[in-house]
Design a protein around this motif. Structure first.
Motif, PDB file in Angstrom:
ATOM      1  N   ILE A  44       0.904  -1.250   0.095  1.00 63.52           N
ATOM      2  CA  ILE A  44       0.073  -0.011   0.037  1.00 63.52           C
ATOM      3  C   ILE A  44       0.913   1.339  -0.062  1.00 63.52           C
ATOM      4  O   ILE A  44       1.853   1.265   0.872  1.00 63.52           O
ATOM      5  N   ALA A  45       0.724   2.213  -0.862  1.00 58.90           N
ATOM      6  CA  ALA A  45       1.577   3.443  -1.180  1.00 58.90           C
ATOM      7  C   ALA A  45       0.624   4.325  -0.353  1.00 58.90           C
ATOM      8  O   ALA A  45      -0.605   4.413  -1.123  1.00 58.90           O
ATOM      9  N   ILE A  46       0.890   5.063   0.602  1.00 65.03           N
ATOM     10  CA  ILE A  46      -0.058   6.034   1.320  1.00 65.03           C
ATOM     11  C   ILE A  46       0.689   7.347   1.531  1.00 65.03           C
ATOM     12  O   ILE A  46       1.989   7.385   1.699  1.00 65.03           O
ATOM     13  N   ASN A  47       0.001   8.432   1.636  1.00 63.44           N
ATOM     14  CA  ASN A  47       0.373   9.625   2.133  1.00 63.44           C
ATOM     15  C   ASN A  47       0.550   9.511   3.756  1.00 63.44           C
ATOM     16  O   ASN A  47       0.151   8.929   4.157  1.00 63.44           O
ATOM     17  N   ILE A  54       4.568  -6.377   9.389  1.00 68.78           N
ATOM     18  CA  ILE A  54       4.353  -5.226   8.438  1.00 68.78           C
ATOM     19  C   ILE A  54       5.727  -4.339   8.447  1.00 68.78           C
ATOM     20  O   ILE A  54       6.625  -4.013   9.483  1.00 68.78           O
ATOM     21  N   PHE A  55       6.078  -3.738   7.304  1.00 65.72           N
ATOM     22  CA  PHE A  55       7.291  -3.047   7.189  1.00 65.72           C
ATOM     23  C   PHE A  55       6.917  -1.949   6.353  1.00 65.72           C
ATOM     24  O   PHE A  55       5.996  -1.536   5.537  1.00 65.72           O
ATOM     25  N   VAL A  56       7.256  -0.561   6.833  1.00 69.75           N
ATOM     26  CA  VAL A  56       6.763   0.815   6.671  1.00 69.75           C
ATOM     27  C   VAL A  56       8.274   1.233   5.877  1.00 69.75           C
ATOM     28  O   VAL A  56       9.368   1.456   6.727  1.00 69.75           O
ATOM     29  N   LEU A  57       8.269   1.784   4.558  1.00 70.92           N
ATOM     30  CA  LEU A  57       9.635   2.195   3.959  1.00 70.92           C
ATOM     31  C   LEU A  57       9.050   3.723   3.321  1.00 70.92           C
ATOM     32  O   LEU A  57       7.932   3.776   3.026  1.00 70.92           O
ATOM     33  N   ASP A  58      10.300   4.335   3.400  1.00 75.73           N
ATOM     34  CA  ASP A  58       9.920   5.642   2.617  1.00 75.73           C
ATOM     35  C   ASP A  58       9.836   5.463   0.998  1.00 75.73           C
ATOM     36  O   ASP A  58      10.418   4.464   0.507  1.00 75.73           O
ATOM     37  N   LEU A  59       8.874   6.214   0.751  1.00 82.42           N
ATOM     38  CA  LEU A  59       8.865   6.224  -0.716  1.00 82.42           C
ATOM     39  C   LEU A  59       8.954   7.413  -1.488  1.00 82.42           C
ATOM     40  O   LEU A  59       8.434   8.343  -1.178  1.00 82.42           O
ATOM     41  N   PRO A  60      10.310   7.721  -1.953  1.00 79.80           N
ATOM     42  CA  PRO A  60      10.806   8.709  -2.636  1.00 79.80           C
ATOM     43  C   PRO A  60      10.012   9.533  -3.728  1.00 79.80           C
ATOM     44  O   PRO A  60      10.050  10.731  -3.912  1.00 79.80           O
ATOM     45  N   GLU A  61       9.556   8.696  -4.571  1.00 82.46           N
ATOM     46  CA  GLU A  61       8.666   8.988  -5.763  1.00 82.46           C
ATOM     47  C   GLU A  61       7.550   8.247  -6.106  1.00 82.46           C
ATOM     48  O   GLU A  61       7.447   7.327  -5.734  1.00 82.46           O
ATOM     49  N   CYS A  62       6.687   8.752  -6.446  1.00 77.72           N
ATOM     50  CA  CYS A  62       5.301   8.154  -6.984  1.00 77.72           C
ATOM     51  C   CYS A  62       4.726   9.052  -8.212  1.00 77.72           C
ATOM     52  O   CYS A  62       4.818  10.113  -8.291  1.00 77.72           O
ATOM     53  N   ILE A  63       4.606   8.279  -9.455  1.00 76.20           N
ATOM     54  CA  ILE A  63       4.450   8.631 -10.532  1.00 76.20           C
ATOM     55  C   ILE A  63       3.120   8.089 -11.300  1.00 76.20           C
ATOM     56  O   ILE A  63       3.020   7.041 -11.344  1.00 76.20           O
ATOM     57  N   ARG A  64       1.926   9.022 -11.476  1.00 78.59           N
ATOM     58  CA  ARG A  64       0.588   8.225 -12.205  1.00 78.59           C
ATOM     59  C   ARG A  64       0.856   8.130 -13.604  1.00 78.59           C
ATOM     60  O   ARG A  64       1.095   9.188 -14.144  1.00 78.59           O
ATOM     61  N   ILE A  65       1.020   7.299 -14.112  1.00 74.91           N
ATOM     62  CA  ILE A  65       1.254   6.858 -15.471  1.00 74.91           C
ATOM     63  C   ILE A  65       0.295   7.706 -16.475  1.00 74.91           C
ATOM     64  O   ILE A  65       0.576   8.538 -17.427  1.00 74.91           O
ATOM     65  N   ARG A  66      -1.114   7.639 -16.041  1.00 72.79           N
ATOM     66  CA  ARG A  66      -2.069   8.032 -17.091  1.00 72.79           C
ATOM     67  C   ARG A  66      -1.865   9.661 -17.111  1.00 72.79           C
ATOM     68  O   ARG A  66      -2.043  10.256 -18.084  1.00 72.79           O
ATOM     69  N   THR A  67      -1.840  10.242 -16.036  1.00 76.77           N
ATOM     70  CA  THR A  67      -1.700  11.681 -15.922  1.00 76.77           C
ATOM     71  C   THR A  67      -0.525  12.298 -15.716  1.00 76.77           C
ATOM     72  O   THR A  67      -0.081  13.542 -15.949  1.00 76.77           O
ATOM     73  N   GLU A  79       0.920  12.779 -13.077  1.00 70.95           N
ATOM     74  CA  GLU A  79       1.149  13.703 -11.713  1.00 70.95           C
ATOM     75  C   GLU A  79       2.246  12.853 -10.759  1.00 70.95           C
ATOM     76  O   GLU A  79       2.632  11.743 -11.029  1.00 70.95           O
ATOM     77  N   ARG A  80       2.870  13.383  -9.903  1.00 66.66           N
ATOM     78  CA  ARG A  80       3.940  12.976  -9.158  1.00 66.66           C
ATOM     79  C   ARG A  80       3.834  13.326  -7.676  1.00 66.66           C
ATOM     80  O   ARG A  80       2.951  14.127  -7.300  1.00 66.66           O
ATOM     81  N   GLY A  81       4.162  12.532  -6.890  1.00 64.79           N
ATOM     82  CA  GLY A  81       4.304  12.565  -5.431  1.00 64.79           C
ATOM     83  C   GLY A  81       2.935  12.394  -4.874  1.00 64.79           C
ATOM     84  O   GLY A  81       2.249  11.364  -5.580  1.00 64.79           O
ATOM     85  N   GLY A  82       2.460  13.007  -3.762  1.00 63.80           N
ATOM     86  CA  GLY A  82       1.321  12.518  -3.168  1.00 63.80           C
ATOM     87  C   GLY A  82       0.151  12.576  -3.877  1.00 63.80           C
ATOM     88  O   GLY A  82      -0.860  11.819  -3.588  1.00 63.80           O
ATOM     89  N   ASP A  83       0.118  13.532  -4.921  1.00 60.50           N
ATOM     90  CA  ASP A  83      -1.154  13.662  -5.992  1.00 60.50           C
ATOM     91  C   ASP A  83      -1.183  12.247  -6.548  1.00 60.50           C
ATOM     92  O   ASP A  83      -2.303  11.859  -6.913  1.00 60.50           O
ATOM     93  N   ALA A  84      -0.339  11.700  -6.991  1.00 58.78           N
ATOM     94  CA  ALA A  84      -0.194  10.569  -7.855  1.00 58.78           C
ATOM     95  C   ALA A  84      -0.686   9.244  -6.972  1.00 58.78           C
ATOM     96  O   ALA A  84      -1.397   8.403  -7.382  1.00 58.78           O
ATOM     97  N   ILE A  85      -0.476   9.282  -5.567  1.00 61.87           N
ATOM     98  CA  ILE A  85      -0.901   8.319  -4.604  1.00 61.87           C
ATOM     99  C   ILE A  85      -2.584   8.294  -4.835  1.00 61.87           C
ATOM    100  O   ILE A  85      -3.063   7.410  -4.605  1.00 61.87           O
ATOM    101  N   GLY A  86      -3.056   9.526  -4.477  1.00 58.92           N
ATOM    102  CA  GLY A  86      -4.602   9.652  -4.317  1.00 58.92           C
ATOM    103  C   GLY A  86      -4.837   9.818  -3.063  1.00 58.92           C
ATOM    104  O   GLY A  86      -4.623   9.591  -2.119  1.00 58.92           O
TER     105      GLY A  86
END
Length: 113
Positions: free
Chosen positions: A63-66, A91-104, A106-113
């Protein structure tokens, strides 16, 4: 942003999903996995030959989350997966340096939704 990876018992998946939905976490990836930990497996016998089964069936949830959703997500997984027995999971909690929504794009927290 964080990436939460949880390994749970397969029969607890529906309970965990129900708990996550109550916590308003709806986006996840689920895969079947094999692994061993404190359970250390068990012995079986087939046609008189004993063999050890030390890779047990598990379910991996990613699960990628803000940041706002980290604690509720962890609590929901624990509430759904806990039986009190060895093998409940991890349960493992890892830093997520980047997320990119392919369709739009969008990057970062906006891409996660």
């Amino acid at each position: 942003m964080k990436l939460i990876i949880a390994y749970i018992q397969p029969h607890k998946l529906n309970d965990v999903k129900r708990s996550l939905y109550k916590a308003e976490v709806h986006k996840m990836s689920v895969t079947n996995a094999l692994g061993c930990g404190a359970q250390r497996g068990y012995q079986e016998s087939y046609r008189g030959i004993k063999f050890e089964v030390n890779l047990l069936k598990k379910v991996r949830i990613e699960i990628a989350i803000n940041e706002d959703f980290v604690a509720p997500t962890i609590e929901a997984i624990i509430a759904g997966a806990r039986t009190g027995q060895i093998g409940d999971g991890k349960i493992f909690v890892l830093d997520l340096p980047e997320c990119i929504r392919i369709r739009t794009g969008e990057r970062g927290g906006d891409a996660i939704g």
